[in-house]
Design an enzyme around this catalytic site. Structure first.
Site, PDB file in Angstrom:
ATOM      1  N   ASP A 107      -8.616  -2.757   2.725  1.00 51.64           N
ATOM      2  CA  ASP A 107      -7.380  -3.117   2.026  1.00 51.64           C
ATOM      3  C   ASP A 107      -6.656  -4.058   2.980  1.00 51.64           C
ATOM      4  O   ASP A 107      -5.857  -3.628   3.808  1.00 51.64           O
ATOM      5  CB  ASP A 107      -6.551  -1.869   1.735  1.00 51.64           C
ATOM      6  CG  ASP A 107      -5.288  -2.174   0.929  1.00 51.64           C
ATOM      7  OD1 ASP A 107      -5.076  -3.351   0.586  1.00 51.64           O
ATOM      8  OD2 ASP A 107      -4.507  -1.248   0.657  1.00 51.64           O
ATOM      9  N   TRP A 113      -5.038  -8.183   4.059  1.00 55.19           N
ATOM     10  CA  TRP A 113      -4.282  -9.323   3.564  1.00 55.19           C
ATOM     11  C   TRP A 113      -4.214 -10.416   4.619  1.00 55.19           C
ATOM     12  O   TRP A 113      -4.532 -10.212   5.763  1.00 55.19           O
ATOM     13  CB  TRP A 113      -2.863  -8.891   3.182  1.00 55.19           C
ATOM     14  CG  TRP A 113      -2.129  -8.201   4.283  1.00 55.19           C
ATOM     15  CD1 TRP A 113      -1.395  -8.772   5.279  1.00 55.19           C
ATOM     16  CD2 TRP A 113      -2.066  -6.778   4.518  1.00 55.19           C
ATOM     17  NE1 TRP A 113      -0.872  -7.817   6.114  1.00 55.19           N
ATOM     18  CE2 TRP A 113      -1.263  -6.577   5.675  1.00 55.19           C
ATOM     19  CE3 TRP A 113      -2.604  -5.667   3.877  1.00 55.19           C
ATOM     20  CZ2 TRP A 113      -0.992  -5.303   6.203  1.00 55.19           C
ATOM     21  CZ3 TRP A 113      -2.329  -4.410   4.398  1.00 55.19           C
ATOM     22  CH2 TRP A 113      -1.534  -4.240   5.540  1.00 55.19           C
ATOM     23  N   CYS A 118      -7.545  -1.307   7.142  1.00 53.26           N
ATOM     24  CA  CYS A 118      -6.372  -1.830   6.444  1.00 53.26           C
ATOM     25  C   CYS A 118      -5.533  -2.638   7.423  1.00 53.26           C
ATOM     26  O   CYS A 118      -5.265  -2.191   8.542  1.00 53.26           O
ATOM     27  CB  CYS A 118      -5.537  -0.692   5.854  1.00 53.26           C
ATOM     28  SG  CYS A 118      -4.103  -1.266   4.903  1.00 53.26           S
ATOM     29  N   SER A 122       0.848  -1.189   0.000  1.00 50.72           N
ATOM     30  CA  SER A 122       0.000   0.000   0.000  1.00 50.72           C
ATOM     31  C   SER A 122       0.884   1.239   0.000  1.00 50.72           C
ATOM     32  O   SER A 122       1.809   1.340   0.807  1.00 50.72           O
ATOM     33  CB  SER A 122      -0.909   0.005   1.235  1.00 50.72           C
ATOM     34  OG  SER A 122      -1.767  -1.105   1.246  1.00 50.72           O
TER      35      SER A 122
END
Length: 806
Positions: A804, A806, A759, A566
């Site tokens: 966003d 992961w 995020c 990012s």
């Protein structure tokens, strides 16, 4: 592809593209592998004389219609047409890139054209002179060049694609294939699975298979695929239920309301198509495996027949590989039964031929030493820079963010001013890493290639549809260092195939057991994060695996992939300077002697140390070829490209924003906040920005602490930082706990249509935050938990809630 000479006519914005030349209203523009469909809305016609800003009669204006608009923007058909009359239809913001019409706010054009009165002989003479001049000046450089018969261009390059048909049926027929495996891949895993299915289909069942990138073909003739052929789809889901970059066009086409197939049929046009489907997803995302599920529904709606079940792999649960292996066995049984196939004993048949080149050395100028393509080899890399062609960017600044002896977090600023790369706040940057020298040495040694590391080889496909995954001629060392994912988790299926090449019976028996017993494999390999070289060292007790064909390694080990980060800078503040914020991955594991090291972040750490004065950096004992192939990265450079993201600030800067970003999840929010700081400095009004940041200790890993204080001085009460230090008190406190403590304020901001951003870790933090937000809404608004959860889903659907993770 068909081109028609015709005038542009208007159509309502709800209309779709038509294959008939009578309705040529839609131009297309391709940018970053994504298509934008541009239509001309209908409006009343007016007299030409009342329209301003439109070229007068006689100005050149190309008008064309493209029958199949999925392969790129329109091109001029006849440059000698002239405009003779115009009418008003209302303008779309974008036009055909070929239209020589001003881009000011004037209507789009309906052009009625006639041939200009030109002397045909003059045109012919001028054309012959021009062609002769070009031919003379370019001989020996662009044509008439003696080519190396072993040279392999990079897949995805213009040279690799030149002359290839985009017609699926033609490709199957001309190559003699009866099974095509399409992949939609973002990180390379789906492509790897497609390759493995192709090899297994051929070796076990005698299928004539080929692997195909979805973006390399058109789909309007799927209806013409014969019923005795099989089409397989291996489709990864990217982000929030989105197709991968190379599958966007296919997904838009196949899921559209009325796809336009070659036969013109609208009722079950795919009734003769037999297909297989497997999806790669992550259950921590709301739209788990949306890609394969939606494509499967669309194909069945269009009349296609699926063979076996549609498989789904779950990366979130860490079971992707086992999910794939468990799905493919019954799938093959169903395929064999449906297609009348007989299974045979599987034997290794190489896809690639390896030729050692005695006529070349590593110093030969045509030998690739890690360069990604011909432009980089020649020292003249040009844009566009993308996933096939990185920009070698200088690192302007890098420094440590943590105050810790055993943990590192990097802030790095990458200069893209020398390229045509652009980014928007919230986008991602891709770093192209190299493998650590110790792992390269380990790999070459265990396969008995250490003494041949600099031997030049050419790799050629042994069948027409195979693609060599890197440019050649090159060296063993360059392939292993720059192109192979040698530190990746090991595939149990790949382990089983290597058993036949074991150096002794004991090693063969152990590798066979590992390949066949998933629990044994999990305990010995998966939990230790062993890569292939480390595993084989343990299994054979150091004996070299000299019998393994290098072609099998190319086929069985995935291509080294870029790592995405990012962007932590603001494009408004620094349009040509990209910042990243990355924790260096180093993980101690029970039973493993040395920590597991991340590939890209340790490479970045070495670059940071070199930039800050260490002439020979070796972080944690790892060394890297920092200067790159032929010293082309010297001066602290790194290959990069930009990937655009939908993780964006609201278009209205006065809207409040709520950001949840523990650890390096704060990266995009640094960019968001710096953007709002810049807007405020420029005199614009900005809404409230509240950031929830979490880390271990305020004295150890409190990232950008001084920056937040500087932002506060500019934004005042428009910015608030809420911290959660998990290891400073008797109880662990995380960002979701701080969020709950601010329930009333969060609810009030959401009433003001605040955007909500998350995020970081998908498996735990993001889920907890989602649940906490629903609880806040239920408590503050006096509604049921289920109603609150529905509101959160609606926020996601409208992009008011963005992740966003992961």
């Amino acid at each position: 592809m068909r081109w028609y000479e015709c005038a542009v006519r208007a159509a309502s914005s709800g209309e779709r593209r038509s294959r008939a030349p009578s309705n040529p209203y839609c131009f297309n523009r391709r940018s970053d592998r994504t298509y934008s469909r541009l239509t001309f809305p209908a409006a009343d016609s007016i007299d030409e004389s009342s329209v301003t800003g439109i070229p007068s009669v006689g100005v050149l204006f190309t008008v064309v219609y493209k029958a199949d608009a999925r392969t790129g923007p329109c091109l001029p058909l006849r440059p000698w047409w002239r405009v003779t009359s115009l009418s008003h239809l209302g303008r779309s913001q974008a036009q055909s890139p070929n239209a020589s019409v001003p881009t000011s706010n004037v209507p789009p054009l309906v052009a009625i054209v006639t041939m200009a009165e030109l002397d045909a002989l003059d045109v012919i003479v001028l054309a012959v002179i021009l062609l002769g001049t070009v031919a003379y000046l370019t001989k020996g450089k662009y044509w008439g060049v003696k080519k190396d018969p072993y040279t392999t261009p990079l897949p995805g390059s213009a040279a690799a694609k030149a002359g290839r048909t985009r017609n699926i049926v033609e490709k199957l027929e001309e190559s003699g294939k009866n099974c095509i495996i399409f992949y939609g891949s973002q990180t390379g895993t789906a492509e790897d699975y497609a390759s493995r299915l192709a090899k297994e289909g051929k070796s076990r069942f005698g299928l004539e298979t080929m692997v195909a990138d979805l973006e390399d073909y058109d789909y309007d003739n799927l209806d013409a695929v014969p019923s005795d052929k099989i089409v397989m789809f291996v489709l990864a889901t990217y982000g929030e239920g989105e197709p991968t970059d190379n599958a966007v066009e296919f997904y838009e086409f196949i899921t559209s309301e009325n796809p336009d197939f070659s036969s013109g049929e609208t009722e079950k046009p795919l009734k003769n198509l037999h297909y297989v489907a497997f999806g790669l997803g992550n259950n921590t995302y709301e739209h788990y495996n949306a890609m394969v599920r939606n494509v499967d529904k669309a194909l069945q709606r269009l009349g296609a027949s699926r063979i076996g079940e549609a498989g789904e792999g779950d990366d979130g649960a860490g079971t992707m590989e086992e999910d794939f292996l468990a799905w493919k066995e019954p799938m093959w049984e169903a395929v064999a039964k449906k297609m009348g196939l007989q299974e045979r004993e599987a034997i290794y048949e190489p896809i690639f031929g390896i030729v050692e080149r005695d006529d070349l050395t590593r110093d030969s100028p045509e030998v690739y030493l890690g360069e990604p393509n011909k432009m980089h080899l020649d020292g003249e890399p040009k844009g566009p820079f993308n996933a096939h062609n990185p920009y070698t960017a200088p690192i302007q600044k890098s420094y440590e963010l943590f105050n810790s002896k055993d943990r590192n977090c990097l802030h790095m600023e990458i200069d893209i001013s020398g390229s045509n790369l652009t980014y928007q706040t919230g986008d991602h940057i891709a770093i192209w890493p190299t493998n650590a020298g110790q792992e390269v040495d380990r790999f070459l040694n265990i396969f008995d290639l250490a003494d041949k590391r600099h031997t030049v080889i050419s790799v050629k496909p042994l069948e027409p549809t195979a693609k060599v995954p890197f440019p050649t001629p090159t060296t063993y060392d360059a392939i292993v260092r720059y192109h192979m994912e040698i530190c990746a988790p090991v595939s149990r299926q790949f382990v089983a195939t290597l058993a036949a090449f074991a150096p002794d019976d004991e090693s063969r028996a152990e590798l066979t057991k590992l390949g066949n017993d998933k629990d044994y494999f999990h305990s010995k390999v998966t939990t230790q994060y062993l890569n292939i070289a480390r595993l084989l060292e343990i299994v054979s007790k150091g004996k070299k695996w000299s019998n393994v064909p290098f072609s099998a390694l190319i086929e069985g080990i995935t291509k080294l992939q870029p790592r995405y980060y990012s962007i932590s800078s603001s494009s408004l503040e620094h349009p040509k300077l990209v910042s990243i914020t990355a924790v260096v991955e180093s993980q101690a594991l029970p039973g493993r002697e040395d920590p597991f090291k991340g590939v890209a972040t340790n490479y970045l750490l070495a670059l940071k140390e070199k930039q800050n004065g260490d002439a020979s950096p070796s972080p944690y004992g790892l060394t890297y070829e920092i200067t790159g192939p032929r010293n082309k990265y010297d001066g602290i450079h790194v290959p990069v490209h930009i990937r655009h993201s939908n993780f964006k600030l609201p278009s209205d800067p006065t809207r409040p924003i709520i950001m949840i970003g523990p650890g390096t999840g704060v990266a995009p929010f640094r960019g968001f906040i710096r953007e709002r700081k810049k807007l405020a400095e420029n005199g614009q009004t900005v809404g409230k920005s509240i950031l929830f940041f979490g880390c271990r200790r305020s004295t150890e890993d409190f990232m950008y602490q001084k920056e937040w204080e500087e932002v506060k001085q500019v934004l005042g009460d428009k910015f608030e930082l809420v911290t959660a230090f998990s290891r400073e008190g008797s109880k662990k406190v995380y960002v979701q706990h701080r969020l709950k403590e601010r329930s009333k304020e969060i609810n009030a901001l959401l009433d003001q249509k605040a955007f909500f951003y998350v995020c970081g870790d998908a498996a735990n933090m993001a889920r907890e935050v989602n649940a906490t937000l629903a609880q806040i809404l239920a408590d503050e608004r006096g509604i049921s938990k289920s109603k609150a959860e529905e509101i959160v889903k609606q926020m996601r659907a409208s992009n008011q809630y963005q992740e966003d993770v992961w």
